[in-house]
Design an enzyme around this catalytic site. Sequence first.
Site, mmCIF file in Angstrom:
data_model
loop_
_atom_site.group_PDB
_atom_site.id
_atom_site.type_symbol
_atom_site.label_atom_id
_atom_site.label_comp_id
_atom_site.label_asym_id
_atom_site.label_seq_id
_atom_site.Cartn_x
_atom_site.Cartn_y
_atom_site.Cartn_z
ATOM 1 N N LEU A 234 0.868 -1.180 0.000
ATOM 2 C CA LEU A 234 0.000 0.000 0.000
ATOM 3 C C LEU A 234 0.906 1.231 0.000
ATOM 4 O O LEU A 234 1.078 1.907 1.014
ATOM 5 C CB LEU A 234 -0.931 -0.030 1.212
ATOM 6 C CG LEU A 234 -1.774 -1.305 1.372
ATOM 7 C CD1 LEU A 234 -2.755 -1.143 2.523
ATOM 8 C CD2 LEU A 234 -2.512 -1.647 0.087
ATOM 9 N N HIS A 235 1.455 1.525 -1.170
ATOM 10 C CA HIS A 235 2.477 2.570 -1.280
ATOM 11 C C HIS A 235 1.952 3.943 -0.858
ATOM 12 O O HIS A 235 2.461 4.566 0.078
ATOM 13 C CB HIS A 235 2.991 2.662 -2.718
ATOM 14 C CG HIS A 235 3.563 1.412 -3.270
ATOM 15 N ND1 HIS A 235 4.742 0.859 -2.822
ATOM 16 C CD2 HIS A 235 3.130 0.591 -4.278
ATOM 17 C CE1 HIS A 235 5.010 -0.242 -3.507
ATOM 18 N NE2 HIS A 235 4.055 -0.416 -4.398
#
Length: 295
Positions: A234-235
Amino acid sequence: MKVLIDTDPGIDDAIALLFALAHPKLEVAGITTVAGNIGIETTTRNALRILALAGADVPVHAGTERPLARGGVDEIRVHGQDGLGGVRFPDPAASPAGSDAVGFLRDTLMAVPDGTVDILALGPLTNIARLVTDAPEAARRVRQLIAMGGAVHERGNVGARSEFNIAHDPEAAEIVFSAGLPFTLIPLDVTRKVRADRAYLDRLAALGTPAAFAVRDLIAAYFDATTGGESRPLHDPCVPILALHPELFTTGRMALSVDCSAGEFAGALGPGRHMLDVAMKVEAEKALDLLASVL
């Protein structure tokens, strides 16, 4: 905290936007779009669709269609043809407020007291580089710039040493790195530690809110694009999370530069003369807890 969000939605961009829009301590003053994960028309439409789901009235200004000096690439293989992994979002409730993202950023920063607005950059840095070059006085009024991008010690995700956001427009990244702004970079070294498991999807579903359901489905799309027991990283949610809770991250000063060659290492980070704050560690479980609590 008043923020401007520059983005190319994008599955993880959408999660970051829904988190930011839901957080009671963030005022999203505007959204600017950039071509990155997918083309500018789609990223702009997706920003409007996300706002419609969130029930938020925030101006969206479309930005640059291509990198400063080279042809762009996209990530349709990860994000799908619609950029949002096929997850259902409502149609836009409004039209774009404009098509001059850089002008909007400039005017907004010049209209408020110096050092009172943050820029959260979730995609390639093309719009921010143009702000730096076209309106340097406005750019210097930013309280802080936080951007997701690059890889320091980790392997890249579009090359051996290159991360997508920086590799998409290395020249833009080099301009922003050299601008001397209060700048924190969040590389793959951190974002790859923030991943959801199947139990987290159940946890989101139990929350019962439209935003939580949407994020559950977005993360599920990330499961469909990978294998194993965890989602893709989940950048982009790491950006607003760091803005609000820097204590969850360990940062340090680094002297970096960007490889602007045309070869396989385009966009790679290396030792250089541009001093940046770089996040290198994160308390991942606490970051995921925060995401769920806000949704």
